[in-house]
Design a protein around this motif. Structure first.
Motif, PDB file in Angstrom:
ATOM      1  N   PHE A   4       0.832  -1.201   0.000  1.00  0.00           N
ATOM      2  CA  PHE A   4       0.000   0.000   0.000  1.00  0.00           C
ATOM      3  C   PHE A   4       0.869   1.253   0.000  1.00  0.00           C
ATOM      4  O   PHE A   4       0.551   2.242  -0.672  1.00  0.00           O
ATOM      5  N   ASN A   5       1.971   1.227   0.727  1.00  0.00           N
ATOM      6  CA  ASN A   5       2.872   2.379   0.705  1.00  0.00           C
ATOM      7  C   ASN A   5       3.580   2.512  -0.633  1.00  0.00           C
ATOM      8  O   ASN A   5       4.007   3.603  -1.002  1.00  0.00           O
ATOM      9  N   LEU A   6       3.700   1.406  -1.365  1.00  0.00           N
ATOM     10  CA  LEU A   6       4.185   1.513  -2.742  1.00  0.00           C
ATOM     11  C   LEU A   6       3.209   2.344  -3.562  1.00  0.00           C
ATOM     12  O   LEU A   6       3.623   3.198  -4.352  1.00  0.00           O
ATOM     13  N   PHE A   7       1.916   2.126  -3.362  1.00  0.00           N
ATOM     14  CA  PHE A   7       0.896   2.935  -4.039  1.00  0.00           C
ATOM     15  C   PHE A   7       1.018   4.404  -3.631  1.00  0.00           C
ATOM     16  O   PHE A   7       0.965   5.307  -4.483  1.00  0.00           O
ATOM     17  N   VAL A   8       1.215   4.671  -2.349  1.00  0.00           N
ATOM     18  CA  VAL A   8       1.331   6.053  -1.864  1.00  0.00           C
ATOM     19  C   VAL A   8       2.534   6.737  -2.493  1.00  0.00           C
ATOM     20  O   VAL A   8       2.448   7.884  -2.965  1.00  0.00           O
ATOM     21  N   CYS A   9       3.670   6.051  -2.506  1.00  0.00           N
ATOM     22  CA  CYS A   9       4.879   6.645  -3.088  1.00  0.00           C
ATOM     23  C   CYS A   9       4.733   6.854  -4.588  1.00  0.00           C
ATOM     24  O   CYS A   9       5.217   7.853  -5.137  1.00  0.00           O
ATOM     25  N   PHE A  10       4.064   5.924  -5.265  1.00  0.00           N
ATOM     26  CA  PHE A  10       3.754   6.104  -6.677  1.00  0.00           C
ATOM     27  C   PHE A  10       2.976   7.400  -6.896  1.00  0.00           C
ATOM     28  O   PHE A  10       3.258   8.173  -7.819  1.00  0.00           O
ATOM     29  N   GLU A  11       1.971   7.641  -6.053  1.00  0.00           N
ATOM     30  CA  GLU A  11       1.128   8.819  -6.231  1.00  0.00           C
ATOM     31  C   GLU A  11       1.888  10.112  -5.955  1.00  0.00           C
ATOM     32  O   GLU A  11       1.692  11.117  -6.643  1.00  0.00           O
ATOM     33  N   VAL A  12       2.765  10.107  -4.958  1.00  0.00           N
ATOM     34  CA  VAL A  12       3.597  11.281  -4.704  1.00  0.00           C
ATOM     35  C   VAL A  12       4.452  11.581  -5.930  1.00  0.00           C
ATOM     36  O   VAL A  12       4.562  12.733  -6.386  1.00  0.00           O
ATOM     37  N   MET A  13       5.054  10.544  -6.486  1.00  0.00           N
ATOM     38  CA  MET A  13       5.881  10.688  -7.681  1.00  0.00           C
ATOM     39  C   MET A  13       5.068  11.192  -8.866  1.00  0.00           C
ATOM     40  O   MET A  13       5.487  12.101  -9.591  1.00  0.00           O
TER      41      MET A  13
END
Length: 501
Positions: A130-139
């Motif tokens: 899920f934090n991979l998804f969060v970091c993707f969105e920040v990027m």
């Protein structure tokens, strides 16, 4: 536990927040940004060495042990990509100093640049899907702003397309994560691997795996790359270099991590799917690279070919191929950034991106010409440059697994890269010299933005050194790469490091 692991995310994140309050102080923004990326470079090197000496490093946020808390994990694969992204981002930042233009600098270019780096590094280091998804969105949010910054018609049109594609992929991403959590009951990647192995991968889990392949394939430009050539042609060269070097590679990283750790390959034959996608990407990317006559499109289609070639290594999946995929991924990040730097300098020198309107630039810009030739040969895989070790390993792995047709496509794609880039070199630098352009030419799509040649040469030479280092020092670097490949082939090493008490 290693508290250093949070710094590749925390440094650019805090830097971005500080820079937001320095909107009109361009000099201060430059200095702070430069210090931040250089510190990140040092931190990345330290993390790589710690992983080398001590094994996989973990950081449990708030003291919560997995699978309940947020965990950052640095195996050698993630550590090498963090270090490489630090090298590339430092070069892109200094290149931007001389090419991005004061108007963009005063409209939050540097904060968005740092936010993008935070998302990239967080994606490499997180041990939670899920934090991979969060970091993707920040990027991605940062990339939206960097893509449209400048406000030209081309940028606005391509940004709308880029946002639409990524909204669709992000919606699929969060839906896939929700389905996965509903079925398995955890989001920690190491714990997911154990539970899926125990459950057996069939039915709904197979559908979820396919959804993840679609999501990450869209983000990496793997086959579904219709959005990439136009989108990466719109921003200035510094931004295009950042995108071409880092954004698609985060998608590739997610594919590699997901399908070597979470979804065991022996239970779901995802490799054949990736193989077909890799072949289609290399073929269609090659067609685009030879079909167009403007530098931006040619370089963008070469990004697509590189994505397909790395996916070829992942599809083969044996030790040589995975080591080659890691090595070539590191090389491709550096070489593609340099290629976009040189492309921007050529456009500025000629005042156009059309090959038909270029010629004879070798007389006025010999350094640009010879650097372009060297990086072109590196991308083809000519020894002893940086592309050779990775390509050799992937091809050897493909032949060892009997994947002759896929290996043939990979070799043919290298020949297409050679043809497309040598065509650019011959038409732009040789032949009859066109009407001389001024020494300070227009950059990107903004006629008000000009280039400082000194600040463009320095980061270009910096990356060129790494093209030579990755080739000539391949024996020493391979020891790091093989350590990364070992964890991808044996995910139990990753699981044990994360879940140990």
């Amino acid at each position: 536990m290693n508290n250093l692991l949070v710094l590749p995310l925390l440094l650019p994140l805090c830097t971005a927040v500080v820079l937001v309050f320095l909107k009109n102080r361009v000099s201060a923004q430059r200095i702070i940004s430069a210090v931040s990326v250089l510190l990140n470079l040092i931190v990345g090197a330290v993390i790589v060495q710690q992983v080398r000496e001590q094994g996989i490093q973990t950081l449990h946020m708030g003291g919560w042990m997995p699978p309940y808390g947020i965990v950052f994990v640095a195996d050698m694969f993630a550590a090498l990509l963090v270090l490489t992204s630090a090298v590339v981002s430092a070069a892109c930042l200094f290149y931007a100093f001389g090419t991005i233009g004061e108007q963009r600098e005063k409209h939050y270019f540097y904060p968005f640049f740092q936010f993008l780096l935070a998302g990239v590094n967080g994606s490499f280091l997180t041990g939670d899907i899920f934090n991979l998804f969060v970091c993707f969105e920040v990027m991605l949010i940062a990339s939206y702003a960097l893509l449209v910054l400048g406000g030209t018609k081309l940028q606005i049109r391509e940004t709308l397309k880029y946002i639409l594609v990524n909204i669709v992929s992000s919606t699929l991403f969060v839906a896939s994560v929700a389905y996965l959590y509903g079925v398995v009951g955890t989001l920690n990647m190491a714990d997911l691997s154990l539970r899926i192995t125990e459950t057996g991968q069939g039915g709904i889990l197979s559908v979820i795996a396919i959804l993840f392949l679609i999501v990450f394939g869209l983000k990496a430009g793997l086959f579904l790359f219709f959005w990439l050539p136009g989108s990466y042609s719109a921003p200035p060269p510094a931004v295009a270099a950042l995108f071409g070097a880092l954004l698609t590679k985060v998608g590739l990283y997610a594919i590699i991590r997901t399908f070597t750790l979470i979804f065991p390959q022996q239970l779901f034959d995802i490799q054949s799917w990736i193989g077909w996608l890799a072949a289609g990407t290399m073929i269609l990317g090659g067609i685009g690279a030879v079909a167009y006559g403007d530098i931006r499109r040619i370089l963008n289609y070469n990004v697509i070919i590189g994505v397909g070639f790395i996916a070829f290594g992942v599809a083969v999946g044996n030790g040589d191929a995975m080591n080659g995929a890691v090595y070539y991924l590191v090389h491709d990040m550096i070489a593609k950034a340099l290629l976009f730097f040189l492309g921007g300098m050529m456009i500025a020198a000629a005042g156009t991106d059309k090959l038909s309107e270029m010629g004879g630039m070798i007389k006025r810009y010999p350094a640009v010409g010879w650097m372009f030739l060297i990086v072109a040969l590196a991308l083809v895989g000519i020894p002893p440059l940086s592309g050779f070790p990775g390509k050799l390993l992937i091809v050897r792995g493909g032949l060892g697994e009997g994947e002759y047709w896929l290996t043939a496509v990979g070799v043919a794609s290298s020949l297409i890269v050679l043809y497309s880039l040598i065509r650019v070199f011959m038409k732009a630098f040789w032949g009859e010299e066109q009407s001389a352009a001024p020494a300070v030419g227009n950059v990107g799509n903004d006629p008000k933005t000009t280039m400082s040649w000194k600040l463009a040469y320095i980061p270009s030479v910096f990356l060129l050194l790494f093209v030579f280092i990755l080739g000539f020092a391949s024996e020493g670097i391979y020891s790091y790469v093989s350590q990364a490949g070992e964890v991808l082939i044996q995910p139990a090493l990753y699981i044990e490091a994360v879940l140990k008490e």
